[in-house]
Scaffold this motif. Structure first.
Motif, mmCIF file in Angstrom:
data_model
loop_
_atom_site.group_PDB
_atom_site.id
_atom_site.type_symbol
_atom_site.label_atom_id
_atom_site.label_comp_id
_atom_site.label_asym_id
_atom_site.label_seq_id
_atom_site.Cartn_x
_atom_site.Cartn_y
_atom_site.Cartn_z
ATOM 1 N N PHE A 185 -3.939 1.631 -10.935
ATOM 2 C CA PHE A 185 -4.019 0.831 -9.701
ATOM 3 C C PHE A 185 -3.432 -0.564 -9.917
ATOM 4 N N ARG A 186 -3.569 -1.053 -11.127
ATOM 5 C CA ARG A 186 -3.049 -2.381 -11.440
ATOM 6 C C ARG A 186 -1.518 -2.391 -11.349
ATOM 7 N N VAL A 187 -0.900 -1.333 -11.862
ATOM 8 C CA VAL A 187 0.563 -1.229 -11.799
ATOM 9 C C VAL A 187 0.999 -1.140 -10.335
ATOM 10 N N ILE A 188 0.267 -0.329 -9.566
ATOM 11 C CA ILE A 188 0.614 -0.181 -8.144
ATOM 12 C C ILE A 188 0.452 -1.526 -7.429
ATOM 13 N N GLU A 189 -0.633 -2.228 -7.736
ATOM 14 C CA GLU A 189 -0.852 -3.517 -7.070
ATOM 15 C C GLU A 189 0.279 -4.495 -7.400
ATOM 16 N N GLY A 190 0.706 -4.510 -8.666
ATOM 17 C CA GLY A 190 1.815 -5.390 -9.054
ATOM 18 C C GLY A 190 3.087 -5.032 -8.305
ATOM 19 N N MET A 191 3.325 -3.734 -8.125
ATOM 20 C CA MET A 191 4.540 -3.312 -7.411
ATOM 21 C C MET A 191 4.437 -3.628 -5.921
ATOM 22 N N LEU A 192 3.223 -3.524 -5.381
ATOM 23 C CA LEU A 192 3.025 -3.891 -3.970
ATOM 24 C C LEU A 192 3.335 -5.376 -3.753
ATOM 25 N N ILE A 193 2.854 -6.192 -4.680
ATOM 26 C CA ILE A 193 3.093 -7.640 -4.559
ATOM 27 C C ILE A 193 4.596 -7.926 -4.661
ATOM 28 N N ALA A 194 5.243 -7.218 -5.593
ATOM 29 C CA ALA A 194 6.697 -7.402 -5.736
ATOM 30 C C ALA A 194 7.404 -6.969 -4.458
ATOM 31 N N GLY A 195 6.956 -5.834 -3.894
ATOM 32 C CA GLY A 195 7.560 -5.340 -2.650
ATOM 33 C C GLY A 195 7.425 -6.359 -1.537
ATOM 34 N N ARG A 196 6.254 -6.953 -1.460
ATOM 35 C CA ARG A 196 5.998 -7.988 -0.437
ATOM 36 C C ARG A 196 6.908 -9.206 -0.678
ATOM 37 N N ALA A 197 7.036 -9.596 -1.950
ATOM 38 C CA ALA A 197 7.804 -10.808 -2.262
ATOM 39 C C ALA A 197 9.295 -10.631 -2.008
ATOM 40 N N VAL A 221 14.205 -4.430 -10.739
ATOM 41 C CA VAL A 221 13.708 -3.560 -11.815
ATOM 42 C C VAL A 221 12.855 -4.408 -12.755
ATOM 43 N N ASN A 222 11.615 -4.018 -12.908
ATOM 44 C CA ASN A 222 10.733 -4.661 -13.891
ATOM 45 C C ASN A 222 10.007 -3.585 -14.680
ATOM 46 N N ASN A 223 9.592 -3.971 -15.859
ATOM 47 C CA ASN A 223 8.810 -3.081 -16.700
ATOM 48 C C ASN A 223 7.380 -2.967 -16.146
ATOM 49 N N VAL A 224 6.687 -1.858 -16.421
ATOM 50 C CA VAL A 224 5.332 -1.699 -15.868
ATOM 51 C C VAL A 224 4.363 -2.759 -16.402
ATOM 52 N N GLU A 225 4.593 -3.242 -17.621
ATOM 53 C CA GLU A 225 3.700 -4.296 -18.137
ATOM 54 C C GLU A 225 3.853 -5.573 -17.305
ATOM 55 N N THR A 226 5.082 -5.869 -16.907
ATOM 56 C CA THR A 226 5.308 -7.051 -16.068
ATOM 57 C C THR A 226 4.505 -6.905 -14.773
ATOM 58 N N PHE A 227 4.573 -5.714 -14.165
ATOM 59 C CA PHE A 227 3.832 -5.513 -12.914
ATOM 60 C C PHE A 227 2.318 -5.606 -13.141
#
Ligand code: SF4
Ligand code: SF4
Length: 576
Positions: free
Chosen positions: A191-203, A297-303
């Motif tokens: 869920f943390r990875v998904i949340e990071g990607m959601l934030i990136a998508g929003r940004a 493109v970001n690594n999953v750890e970044t997200f």
């Protein structure tokens, strides 16, 4: 009772933690099914007197019957402050792996109870995309996939790119042998990875997210797929997320496990269904990426780090680390280390602290010789450099690199020429073949290293190896080729005497098979174990007599030395 995300302490697995009602925590490592009753009874006393008596008697009987055979449970109460295990856990700082060992990976209510999705909701309801990017900029976060490019710059470039359709890609391909940071993050905190990607998508204004995960990671694939479905059901993915005007969905693409996919343009071609090969830049993926659309493109750890920064503040994140490398970094600690596993530490920590304080030092009381940092195209730093700080610039200055976080510890029994050969063998297979310097250069470097390990090289072999390594570094098209010579160049820089010894037919560590022979000393007691186990029939069985090795048959597999109970099998180094 619940199964939780990975604690990272691989050396203790299977691992049980008991948290009592007063909040005290008791940890048990290497637990077997036979240990569970004893552990539970230590902390949870049966209420009825008759049950207590029964449990005590059963326990006693089990001890009498099983004790001689059972391995004792290793207990690590958290109140022993100087325990090595406490060093392992408490010297770390958890951001990407926050709540490791606490949350159930696929329990969204558990995640929400730990403030999960609060950062995303804040981004959705209170912050503008520019605010989000500005926060990431202030945090100083750099991409955790290897190159260390400032995250905010990538995000801003995609945000600024024109186009209605944009993509966010999470790279979970992790091609380094021995590295497992991304795998653990995806398995433990989907869920943390998904949340990071959601934030990136929003940004960046993207509507589509893709997670590229190697197919050798079945548990990560399973958990990420399940988590995506759960998020869809909770209205966190899909159209009009949480009733807003934001639409964003995620899909998973399974990768075939190509190291070159660490390069983002190669990763994009793989997702498009083509053979993964890096492209020429510009244009950068931020302008023209997946299907020609602006792509982040970001690594999953970044997200995995992003939600923490939004929730706890950019300054808080930037308070850890060095001037140019902020926050924390995960490392897969492997090799000859006593306590291996996944760790997350503040940037700027020294290699000494990682290896000796967290990792407990070198196995079998051997001496540290070197540490390979940055994966197969990282660099080998000698023991004399273990006080340098772990940050992007310091590692690069000494010829290594942060990479994605693989860290392999080597001891006095490792041959540095053989180590360089081992990693070059990996890299030349992974070269995509697009550009000549990498395709031919890595192959030639491997041939030269093989000659040296076979005792067939000369000083001109070493000179050609160095020349080729420098040329490949300079002329290759992508990051794979440019960093491929690092193990060669750093071992030449710090262990040149070992290369020279090999040109004289001598392997100082006694590892290169062509340069050693096995023999049996007079300490042999004639137990026949070596002869029974030798896969090459190089030792004749002679009970109660001194055994001999037929060196013409011996393949130097080392089995006899490992099974000999009296240490009578020794290695003779050629030209010692
Ligand atoms: S090193 Fe291997 S092949 Fe050689 S004698 Fe020992 S067991 Fe046999
Ligand atoms: S295992 Fe060791 S002691 Fe036994 S026969 Fe072989 S060399 Fe001798």
């Amino acid at each position: 009772m619940k199964s939780v995300s990975c604690t990272g302490a691989s050396y203790l697995a299977p691992f049980v933690e008991v948290v009592t009602q007063d909040g005290s925590s008791y940890r048990y490592g290497k637990v077997t099914p036979e240990h569970t009753r004893e552990i539970l009874l230590r902390h949870f006393k049966p209420v009825k007197l008759s049950s207590r008596v029964k449990a005590s008697v059963l326990n006693l009987l089990e001890r009498i019957v099983e004790e001689p055979y059972a391995e004792p449970v290793i207990r690590f109460p958290s109140d022993i402050r100087d325990s090595p295990q406490i060093n392992y856990f408490e010297s770390q700082k958890r951001i990407a792996t926050e709540y490791a060992g606490e949350m159930s990976p696929l329990d969204i209510s558990d995640y929400i109870a730990h403030r999960g999705f609060d950062a995303f909701k804040q981004c959705l309801l209170k912050l503008t995309p520019e605010d989000i990017i500005s926060c990431i900029r202030k945090s100083g976060l750099r991409g955790r996939g290897g190159a260390g490019y400032p995250t905010w710059q990538k995000w801003l470039a995609v945000r600024s790119a024109s186009g209605d359709v944009k993509f966010v890609i999470g790279n979970g391909d992790e091609g380094d042998p021995g590295a497992f940071m991304d795998r653990i993050i995806m398995e433990s905190s989907p869920f943390r990875v998904i949340e990071g990607m959601l934030i990136a998508g929003r940004a960046v204004g993207a509507q589509h997210g893709i997670l590229y995960i190697r197919n050798e990671y079945p548990l990560a694939l399973h958990r990420m797929s399940e988590a995506i479905e759960i998020c869809r059901k909770h209205g966190l993915l899909g159209p009009n997320i949480l009733g807003s005007d934001m639409s964003f969905d995620l899909k998973i693409v399974e990768g075939g496990g190509a190291f070159v996919c660490g390069e983002e343009t190669a990763l994009i071609t793989a997702i498009e269904g083509k053979r993964p090969m890096p492209g020429l830049r510009p244009p950068y993926p931020a302008e023209s990426g997946l299907y020609g659309k602006p792509t982040l493109v970001n690594n999953v750890e970044t997200f995995a780090v992003i939600p923490w920064i939004l929730l706890h503040g950019a300054d808080n994140f930037a308070s850890s680390g060095t001037a140019t490398s902020k926050g924390t970094k995960t490392f897969a600690l492997a090799g000859k280390i006593r306590y291996g596993g996944l760790i997350e530490v503040p940037m700027g920590i020294t290699l000494r602290e990682i290896i000796f304080k967290i990792g407990g030092g070198i196995q079998n009381n051997k001496q540290l010789k070197a540490v390979l940092i940055g994966g197969p195209s990282g660099g080998c730093l000698p023991a004399s450099l273990i006080d340098i700080p772990v940050d992007y610039e310091a590692l690069t200055a000494y010829g290594a690199m942060m990479g994605s976080g693989g860290m392999v510890v080597l001891d006095e029994t490792d041959c540095m020429v053989e180590i360089a050969r081992y990693f070059m063998n990996f890299i030349q297979r992974e070269s995509c073949g697009r550009c000549v310097p990498c395709r031919i250069g890595t192959r030639r470097m491997l041939e030269l290293l093989e000659q040296l390990c076979a005792g067939k090289g000369s000083e001109s072999t070493v000179a050609e190896l160095e020349r080729t390594a420098l040329a490949v570094k300079k002329a290759s098209l992508c990051g794979l080729g440019k960093t491929a010579p690092n193990p060669v160049l750093t071992t030449l820089r710090y262990f040149r005497d070992e290369y020279i010894a090999h040109t004289k037919g001598h392997c100082p560590a006694g590892r290169c098979k062509a340069l050693i022979t096995y023999y049996i000393t007079d300490d042999c007691i004639g137990c026949t174990r070596c002869a029974q186990r030798c896969p090459a029939d190089a030792i004749e069985i002679r009970p109660h007599q001194k055994h001999e090795i037929d060196t013409t048959k011996c393949t130097r597999c080392d089995t006899c030395r490992q099974v000999c109970p009296v240490g009578a099998v020794l290695i003779k180094k050629r030209n010692a």
